[in-house]
Structure formats: structure tokens, C-alpha cells
Design a protein around this motif. Structure first.
Motif, PDB file in Angstrom:
ATOM      1  N   UNK A 225      44.997  -3.994 -45.523  1.00 60.85           N
ATOM      2  CA  UNK A 225      43.917  -3.140 -46.001  1.00 60.85           C
ATOM      3  C   UNK A 225      44.235  -2.457 -47.312  1.00 60.85           C
ATOM      4  N   UNK A 226      45.464  -1.997 -47.463  1.00 69.34           N
ATOM      5  CA  UNK A 226      45.856  -1.329 -48.708  1.00 69.34           C
ATOM      6  C   UNK A 226      45.812  -2.307 -49.874  1.00 69.34           C
ATOM      7  N   UNK A 227      46.324  -3.524 -49.664  1.00 71.97           N
ATOM      8  CA  UNK A 227      46.292  -4.530 -50.725  1.00 71.97           C
ATOM      9  C   UNK A 227      44.855  -4.909 -51.078  1.00 71.97           C
ATOM     10  N   UNK A 228      43.992  -4.946 -50.086  1.00 69.99           N
ATOM     11  CA  UNK A 228      42.580  -5.266 -50.348  1.00 69.99           C
ATOM     12  C   UNK A 228      41.940  -4.182 -51.223  1.00 69.99           C
ATOM     13  N   UNK A 229      42.232  -2.933 -50.914  1.00 72.62           N
ATOM     14  CA  UNK A 229      41.690  -1.828 -51.698  1.00 72.62           C
ATOM     15  C   UNK A 229      42.247  -1.830 -53.112  1.00 72.62           C
ATOM     16  N   UNK A 230      43.516  -2.173 -53.246  1.00 72.70           N
ATOM     17  CA  UNK A 230      44.130  -2.234 -54.575  1.00 72.70           C
ATOM     18  C   UNK A 230      43.467  -3.311 -55.423  1.00 72.70           C
ATOM     19  N   UNK A 231      43.160  -4.449 -54.810  1.00 78.88           N
ATOM     20  CA  UNK A 231      42.457  -5.506 -55.537  1.00 78.88           C
ATOM     21  C   UNK A 231      41.074  -5.028 -55.989  1.00 78.88           C
ATOM     22  N   UNK A 232      40.379  -4.301 -55.118  1.00 77.76           N
ATOM     23  CA  UNK A 232      39.067  -3.769 -55.473  1.00 77.76           C
ATOM     24  C   UNK A 232      39.196  -2.731 -56.592  1.00 77.76           C
ATOM     25  N   UNK A 233      40.231  -1.926 -56.533  1.00 77.54           N
ATOM     26  CA  UNK A 233      40.432  -0.921 -57.574  1.00 77.54           C
ATOM     27  C   UNK A 233      40.666  -1.588 -58.920  1.00 77.54           C
ATOM     28  N   UNK A 234      41.468  -2.628 -58.933  1.00 77.86           N
ATOM     29  CA  UNK A 234      41.748  -3.320 -60.193  1.00 77.86           C
ATOM     30  C   UNK A 234      40.491  -3.963 -60.760  1.00 77.86           C
ATOM     31  N   UNK A 235      39.627  -4.465 -59.869  1.00 78.75           N
ATOM     32  CA  UNK A 235      38.367  -5.072 -60.319  1.00 78.75           C
ATOM     33  C   UNK A 235      37.275  -4.028 -60.516  1.00 78.75           C
ATOM     34  N   UNK A 236      37.578  -2.763 -60.216  1.00 77.15           N
ATOM     35  CA  UNK A 236      36.605  -1.668 -60.270  1.00 77.15           C
ATOM     36  C   UNK A 236      35.365  -2.005 -59.436  1.00 77.15           C
TER      37      UNK A 236
ATOM     38  N   UNK B  33      49.432  -9.824 -60.303  1.00 77.00           N
ATOM     39  CA  UNK B  33      48.799 -10.909 -59.558  1.00 77.00           C
ATOM     40  C   UNK B  33      47.666 -11.537 -60.360  1.00 77.00           C
ATOM     41  N   UNK B  34      46.845 -10.689 -60.984  1.00 81.22           N
ATOM     42  CA  UNK B  34      45.724 -11.189 -61.775  1.00 81.22           C
ATOM     43  C   UNK B  34      46.214 -11.941 -63.015  1.00 81.22           C
ATOM     44  N   UNK B  35      47.367 -11.583 -63.517  1.00 83.16           N
ATOM     45  CA  UNK B  35      47.927 -12.336 -64.631  1.00 83.16           C
ATOM     46  C   UNK B  35      48.335 -13.739 -64.177  1.00 83.16           C
ATOM     47  N   UNK B  36      48.768 -13.837 -62.941  1.00 75.34           N
ATOM     48  CA  UNK B  36      49.196 -15.143 -62.386  1.00 75.34           C
ATOM     49  C   UNK B  36      48.028 -15.922 -61.821  1.00 75.34           C
ATOM     50  N   UNK B  37      47.083 -15.207 -61.196  1.00 76.39           N
ATOM     51  CA  UNK B  37      45.937 -15.845 -60.540  1.00 76.39           C
ATOM     52  C   UNK B  37      44.660 -15.172 -61.037  1.00 76.39           C
ATOM     53  N   UNK B  38      44.051 -15.672 -62.114  1.00 74.92           N
ATOM     54  CA  UNK B  38      42.812 -15.067 -62.624  1.00 74.92           C
ATOM     55  C   UNK B  38      41.689 -15.163 -61.589  1.00 74.92           C
ATOM     56  N   UNK B  39      40.733 -14.259 -61.697  1.00 77.62           N
ATOM     57  CA  UNK B  39      39.580 -14.255 -60.796  1.00 77.62           C
ATOM     58  C   UNK B  39      38.801 -15.564 -60.938  1.00 77.62           C
ATOM     59  N   UNK B  40      38.409 -16.114 -59.804  1.00 75.71           N
ATOM     60  CA  UNK B  40      37.674 -17.382 -59.833  1.00 75.71           C
ATOM     61  C   UNK B  40      36.289 -17.237 -60.441  1.00 75.71           C
ATOM     62  N   UNK B  41      35.724 -16.000 -60.392  1.00 79.57           N
ATOM     63  CA  UNK B  41      34.382 -15.782 -60.934  1.00 79.57           C
ATOM     64  C   UNK B  41      34.399 -15.177 -62.328  1.00 79.57           C
TER      65      UNK B  41
END
Length: 270
Positions: free
Chosen positions: A102-113, A261-269
């Protein structure tokens, strides 16, 4: 790939951009639930007189010091202790994995705003408890086995599998072994970069710890010197700031992993 300084700045921007309290709330609630359940299990064991073996050894040592006799538990009691320890470990792993997911999921959402469902989706691990627990168990087992060789292989293994939680969040149908394998593949050639990014926070960690040490020192002076009320207030305010700084550094450190992570795996969309 961005430099460590650029990734760190991006992480600070996320934390300072309105996600500080959201990340803190999610972490507090998830860790609070895990702690509450663990405490509940411990209280239940105490009520049922299922104690840890260390408690029996402590009582045995106290009895020897006072000249009294204290018998160690029977084999049946050992069985209850072993079963209780296994069950409590299982509970700790389950809720620890749910919290990590859950924490990692929220962090991903935070990075994507991304503010949609930022709180409710943090509890997504409750919908797949055994999947996320399997990932945590397998990851820790692999790291432990590598660490048995030497310290360095264990550290390398930590960085090899550091993207597994992010991958599980974005690919819920992947198995634990696939998440770990894919993380290892992506991290080839960039482990040193990830280590340098973590190391770049060392100064912030030292500053936060030094501030906490100053707060403790001021609080101690409140009882040892004249004008205790003034020193007490100064200690309290410094302690509050130290806590805020520690939390902020911890959140920035965590978000920097999502940036990496986003530097290694860009967003698919994207």
C-alpha cells in the motif's frame, strides 16, 4: 538517466507539493493496523499463557539469582511456543506485506500526482494478502541466502530486488518470482546508481539525527540546570522539529525510489 541530484530534487518536489501529509497518513494508518494486530495477537497469547521461550529463560535466571527453583517448560509447552511463534510471524509478514504494498502504491501515485483513490487504493493489499505476503517472504529469503555468502552479496541482492514492489503494483497478475526476476533484469547495470542515490541522503539523515540529539540534550538540561522551563520548551520545540525533519527525509528517501523506478520503467501511458 537523471543524476542523483536531479532525482533527489524531484522527490523533494513531490513531498513539498502537497503529498507530505497524504503519505504520512497512509504510512501511519497501515503501520498502525499492522502494529495493532500484532499487539492483539501478543495479548491473546499472554491470556492463553503462551509465552516466548525467552520469557521462561528470564524467569529461570531470576529464580537462580534469588535461590529459588524454576522448572523449564515441558515439551508440550515448547510445542505451544513454537506454534505461537510461527503464527505470530505469519501475521507479522502478512500485515507487513500489505503495508509495504500500500505504501509503495501511494508513493507511485504521489510521483504521478494522481489524487484519484490515493487513500482507498493504499489498502489494495487486503484484496490479495497471500500474493503480497509471498512476494515479501520470497524476497527476504533470497536476500538472506545471498547474505549467507558474504555481506556484499546480500547488499547487492537488496538492490537487485528493490523494484519488485513497484512492479507488483503495476502488474497485479504477476507472480512473486516474476516480479523479482524482472526487477533483477531491470537493475542490471544500475545498482551502483541506486546505491549512490541512497547515499546522497546521508547528509540529510545525519542532520535529522543531530537535531534529535540536540533536542534530547536540551531536555536533559531542563532537569539539570536552572531555568528548567525555558530549556524544556526549547527541547520540546527542537524535538518537534527533529521529528518533522526525520519524517520528511524518510518520505523524500522513499519517493526517490519511485523516481528511480520511473527512470528505469517509464509510464506506459506517457
Amino acid at each position: 538517466m537523471k543524476s542523483c541530484r536531479e532525482m533527489r530534487r524531484e522527490a523533494w518536489k513531490v513531498v513539498n507539493g502537497g503529498w507530505f501529509w497524504r503519505l504520512l497518513a497512509v504510512g501511519f494508518v497501515l503501520q498502525g493496523v499492522a502494529g495493532f494486530v500484532n499487539g492483539l495477537v501478543s495479548s491473546a497469547f499472554a491470556t492463553l499463557s503462551i509465552h516466548a521461550f525467552s520469557e521462561f529463560l528470564t524467569k529461570k535466571a531470576e529464580a537462580l539469582q534469588t535461590g529459588l527453583d524454576y522448572a523449564l517448560p515441558s515439551m508440550r509447552a515448547y510445542g505451544w511456543m513454537l506454534g505461537g511463534f510461527a503464527f505470530q510471524t505469519f501475521i507479522v509478514y502478512v500485515f507487513g506485506a500489505i503495508a509495504a504494498y500500500g505504501i509503495m502504491r501511494t508513493i507511485l501515485k504521489a510521483h504521478a500526482d494522481d489524487e484519484t483513490g490515493w487513500f482507498s487504493e493504499a489498502f489494495g493489499g487486503f484484496a490479495r494478502p497471500f500474493e503480497v505476503t509471498g512476494l515479501l517472504v520470497l524476497m527476504n529469503l533470497k536476500i538472506f541466502l545471498w547474505a549467507l555468502l558474504l555481506v556484499v552479496p546480500g547488499i547487492v541482492a537488496v538492490y537487485r530486488y528493490r523494484l519488485a514492489w513497484f512492479l507488483k503494483n503495476e502488474h497485479g497478475d504477476w507472480s512473486a518470482s516474476k516480479c523479482l526476476a524482472e526487477s533483477g533484469r531491470i537493475m542490471k547495470g544500475v545498482k551502483w546508481k541506486a546505491f549512490c542515490l541512497d547515499l546522497s541522503y546521508l547528509g540529510w539523515w545525519l542532520l535529522a539525527c543531530a537535531t534529535l540529539g540536540l533536542a534530547i540534550g536540551l531536555t536533559g538540561m531542563a532537569t539539570a540546570a536552572s531555568g528548567g522551563a525555558v530549556w524544556g520548551v526549547a527541547g520540546f520545540l527542537t524535538g518537534a522539529f527533529a521529528f518533522y525533519l526525520l519524517v520528511k527525509v524518510a518520505l523524500g528517501f522513499a519517493v526517490s525510489r519511485a523516481v528511480f523506478y520511473r527512470e528505469c520503467v517509464p509510464r506506459s501511458d506517457a
